[in-house]
Each structure stands twice: as structure tokens, then as C-alpha cells.
Scaffold this motif. Structure first.
Motif, PDB file in Angstrom:
ATOM      1  N   LEU A 172       0.829  -1.201   0.000  1.00  0.00           N
ATOM      2  CA  LEU A 172       0.000   0.000   0.000  1.00  0.00           C
ATOM      3  C   LEU A 172       0.869   1.258   0.000  1.00  0.00           C
ATOM      4  CD1 LEU A 172      -3.135   0.665   2.133  1.00  0.00           C
ATOM      5  CD2 LEU A 172      -1.184   2.166   2.447  1.00  0.00           C
TER       6      LEU A 172
ATOM      7  N   SER B  45      -6.630   3.626   2.818  1.00  0.00           N
ATOM      8  CA  SER B  45      -5.703   4.602   3.376  1.00  0.00           C
ATOM      9  C   SER B  45      -6.001   5.995   2.840  1.00  0.00           C
ATOM     10  CB  SER B  45      -4.264   4.202   3.039  1.00  0.00           C
ATOM     11  OG  SER B  45      -3.349   4.882   3.860  1.00  0.00           O
TER      12      SER B  45
ATOM     13  N   THR C 266      -4.888   4.777   7.996  1.00  0.00           N
ATOM     14  CA  THR C 266      -5.196   3.524   7.315  1.00  0.00           C
ATOM     15  C   THR C 266      -6.167   2.689   8.137  1.00  0.00           C
ATOM     16  OG1 THR C 266      -3.007   3.492   6.286  1.00  0.00           O
ATOM     17  CG2 THR C 266      -4.216   1.411   6.330  1.00  0.00           C
TER      18      THR C 266
ATOM     19  N   PHE D 256      -6.813  -1.286  -1.073  1.00  0.00           N
ATOM     20  CA  PHE D 256      -6.028  -2.436  -1.500  1.00  0.00           C
ATOM     21  C   PHE D 256      -6.600  -3.703  -0.870  1.00  0.00           C
ATOM     22  CE2 PHE D 256      -3.429   1.202  -2.161  1.00  0.00           C
ATOM     23  CZ  PHE D 256      -2.600   0.897  -3.243  1.00  0.00           C
TER      24      PHE D 256
END
Length: 405
Positions: free
Chosen positions: A142, A241, A298, A400
Motif C-alpha cells: 500500500l 488509506s 489507514t 487495496f
């Protein structure tokens, strides 16, 4: 009492006296991390961290291990995006030996060829270990993608290819450039002696002070939605995030509190909604980290792949509800209490005092006392949380997913 001293060569010394303690914690912080690697092979800052334990001017690899063990010291090191830390905790009677070991390995490493060859194998195994840990692998991926081709996007461990590119000449060059005295912070906390202070000053007084022009660039946050696949996964790992404030941003403390309310405790909004009310997951949390000019908030969920869409929708709903309905004064007070209590409890540890003082100087260029931290947290009001939530929701974000093929 905390004493701050800066040597002429730029080295910063921090001493926090804890007279009643039986232990001492000593940390050598180098203001060099993965984000400083520039054109060097990715992962070299972390490789240097490993190599400093493999022999120095006055100690062989075996002697470093034996001497640290002999004093019963807990010693270790770690590399971050922003800095590298080498530390030891031991009894106050061993303060001088612990200091001598740390300073010799940091200032005078040997970088022996045979040790470099051997340590490459170790680091390649470490990379494989991360590959086998889905949550850590996805977090690395990420950050790598969000800050694509930028300093903060570099992988701390590097890749097998970049690690294999590193040789002795490169290591020596990096160490000579980025381990200069003006990049060192030595932080000591515990029951130290006056003679230890004198010895540290004597050992660190040199003319190693080459100025490096390093303007901290503003990173460009890349918005992406990516799905990755691996075999034999029991759960799907989901991360969202958001671009968030830096540690010197005016909204830093409000975002810190927002993160606690959002997903840092069992009473947090995400935990209560996703796990307790909907039973979609066992593990859900949020994490807030800051850099010089940037930050990331995140959110992580581990769940069945069939629950990912529902989890994502609920995360959005929780955030929008926070913005539209706000929180109560009681919720704000509870979050403040949690943060302050955790901070003050951690401050009872010499190792945490050592870390806090060094990070305060590195990130804020001042010592953040318990009183100053508590005051900063207590000054946050409901309107500040609402503003921090608004900023977060207006910020770019990426998602993600790591799931089974």
C-alpha cells in the motif's frame, strides 16, 4: 529532569535522569531512513542496520553478541522511513559498557566482505517472512503504491534484486555520508552517572559534520484501487488509506483523537459497527502515522472475501456519520483519557522516555513533556474533531485487497 545538549559537530544529546531506577536505556538515533536512500539501492538503510552488528573497530561480531549478553542487556535496532535506531537497556552498573558497544558499532563498523555475503541471505529470508505475513505484505504494498516512485514509497527491506546489488563500497559510502555526527541523536534515560555524560561527549566530539542539503519534499498521494491474489489465504485482507496530516500540522492532535475514536479501541466506531453489530470480522482497526509533510490514516479489516464490499460500505457510512452527526462530549473526553493514560503509562518506562525524547527532537525540534502533550490533547474541542473528519473525507484515498485466487 531532562537535559538537552548539542555538540559543535551537530550531535544532539538528551539525558533524562530517573534517580530511583535500577536500569538505564541508551539509544543512538540516526536521522536517516529508507526515505533518504536516494539513488542508492532500495533497502540499503536497513542493510546498514544489520551490518552494524557484524563487527566494529574494537569488537568482532561474536564479541558484540557476547558482551551485550554478558551485561544482560536487551539490545536491538530498527529502520523506519525517517530514521534508524540502535538501543540497549541494561542495569545502571553496566552503563559504560553498553554505551561503548553502541557507539563503537554505530560510528566504526567494519563491513567485512564475508559478513556482507552472509547477511544478504538473512535479509532475503526476512523478505520472504514478510511475503508470508499477509497484513504486513499488504501494508508495504500500500505505501509503495500510494507514494509510487517517491522517497516514502521505498520498501524498508528492499527487494531481492536491490539487496543483491548492495556491495561493500556502497555500504561504506552510504555510512560515511548519512551517519555523520550532525545526523546523530543520543538519548539516555534512567539512573546514569555524571561520568557517563562526560564519556559520551568525549566519544562523540569529532569533526564529522558534512552538511547534506535535504529539503523534505511534499509527497504526491496516488489514488488507486488494487486487488492482489495469493494462494492458501484463510481470509481476505482489506485496507483503505487516506492522506492525513503531518506531525507538525495544526490538525495533527485532532486527527490523533479521531483515529482513537474511529478504530483504535474496542469501543471504537469501526470495532462496534463492523464486528459487534454486523459480525463481519474478528480484526478491524485504524492506524495514524505522520511524516515531515505528509501522513496516512489507514483502516484495516480481515474478513471473508464475500464481506469485503459490505465492510467497505460500512467504513464509508461510519465516517460520514461521524461528519454529519459528530460525537458527544463524553466520547471526546473518553478518547482523550485513553490517549493521555496510554502516553503517561508508557512514560514510566525508561525505554519509552528515551524514545519519546529522541522522536520529539527529530520531529518537533523540541522536547514534548508529559504536561505539554496532555495540554495539547485537552485543548482539542468537538469542532476540531469535526474539522479533522471533514479534511479526511475530502482527502484522496486508496483501497487495496489481498485475497485468495
Amino acid at each position: 529532569m531532562v537535559e538537552l545538549k548539542k555538540l559543535e559537530n551537530g550531535t544532539t544529546l538528551i539525558f533524562e535522569d530517573v534517580p530511583s531506577s535500577e536500569t538505564i536505556s541508551i539509544g543512538v538515533y540516526v536521522k536517516t531512513g529508507t526515505a533518504n536512500e536516494g539513488d542508492y539501492p532500495e533497502g540499503i538503510a536497513h542493510f546498514i542496520e544489520h551490518m552494524l552488528f557484524k563487527g566494529s573497530k574494537h569488537y568482532t561480531r561474536q564479541q558484540l553478541s557476547t558482551e551485550f549478553d554478558k551485561i544482560g542487556g536487551y539490545n536491538n535496532a530498527y529502520t523506519t522511513k525517517m530514521y534508524t535506531c540502535y538501543f540497549c537497556k541494561t542495569l545502571k552498573r553496566f552503563e559504560k559498557k553498553a554505551t561503548d558497544l553502541l557507539l563503537d558499532m554505530v560510528k566504526r563498523p567494519l563491513f567485512l566482505e564475508e559478513e556482507i555475503v552472509r547477511e544478504k541471505k538473512v535479509i532475503l529470508e526476512e523478505i520472504k517472512m514478510i511475503d508470508d505475513t499477509p497484513e504486513e505484505w499488504l501494508m508495504d504494498k500500500l505505501e509503495n503504491e500510494i507514494y509510487k516512485d517517491q522517497p516514502l514509497g521505498r520498501m524498508i527491506l528492499g527487494s531481492p534484486q536491490s539487496v543483491n546489488e548492495i556491495d561493500r563500497a556502497t555500504l561504506v559510502d552510504f555510512h560515511e555520508k548519512y551517519y555523520q555526527s550532525n545526523r546523530l541523536i543520543v538519548s539516555v534515560a534512567g539512573a546514569y552517572s555524571e561520568s557517563l555524560k562526560e564519556e559520551i561527549i568525549e566519544q562523540l566530539t569529532d569533526e564529522q559534520s558534512i552538511s547534506i542539503d535535504e529539503e523534505q519534499p511534499n509527497m504526491h498521494f496516488v489514488e488507486k484501487k488494487e486487488t492482489y491474489y495469493k494462494n492458501e489465504l484463510e481470509q481476505t485482507h482489506f485496507m483503505r488509506s487516506y492522506a492525513a496530516p503531518s506531525y507538525n500540522d495544526e490538525h495533527y492532535y485532532a486527527t490523533n483523537i479521531l483515529n482513537t475514536i474511529l478504530g483504535e479501541t474496542m469501543s471504537s466506531k469501526l470495532f462496534q459497527v463492523l464486528r459487534e453489530e454486523h459480525g463481519l470480522c474478528y480484526n478491524v482497526y485504524s492506524d495514524f502515522q505522520s511524516f515531515h509533510n505528509d501522513g496516512l490514516l489507514t483502516i484495516y479489516v480481515a474478513t471473508d472475501k464475500e464481506n469485503v464490499d459490505a465492510s467497505s460500505a460500512l467504513i464509508t457510512e461510519v465516517l460520514k456519520t461521524l461528519l454529519n452527526d459528530g460525537i458527544t462530549q463524553e466520547e471526546l473526553d473518553d478518547a482523550k483519557s485513553h490517549i493521555i493514560t496510554s502516553f503517561l503509562m508508557a512514560s514510566e518506562s525508561n525505554q519509552n522516555k528515551m524514545t519519546r525524547n529522541a522522536r520529539s527532537i527529530m520531529f518537533h525540534n523540541e522536547l514534548i513533556s508529559n504536561e505539554k502533550f496532555e495540554k495539547a490533547i485537552n485543548q482539542i474541542q468537538l469542532k476540531d474533531i469535526k474539522e479533522a473528519t471533514k479534511i479526511l473525507l475530502e482527502a484522496p484515498y486508496s483501497e487495496f485487497i489481498l485475497t485468495e485466487k
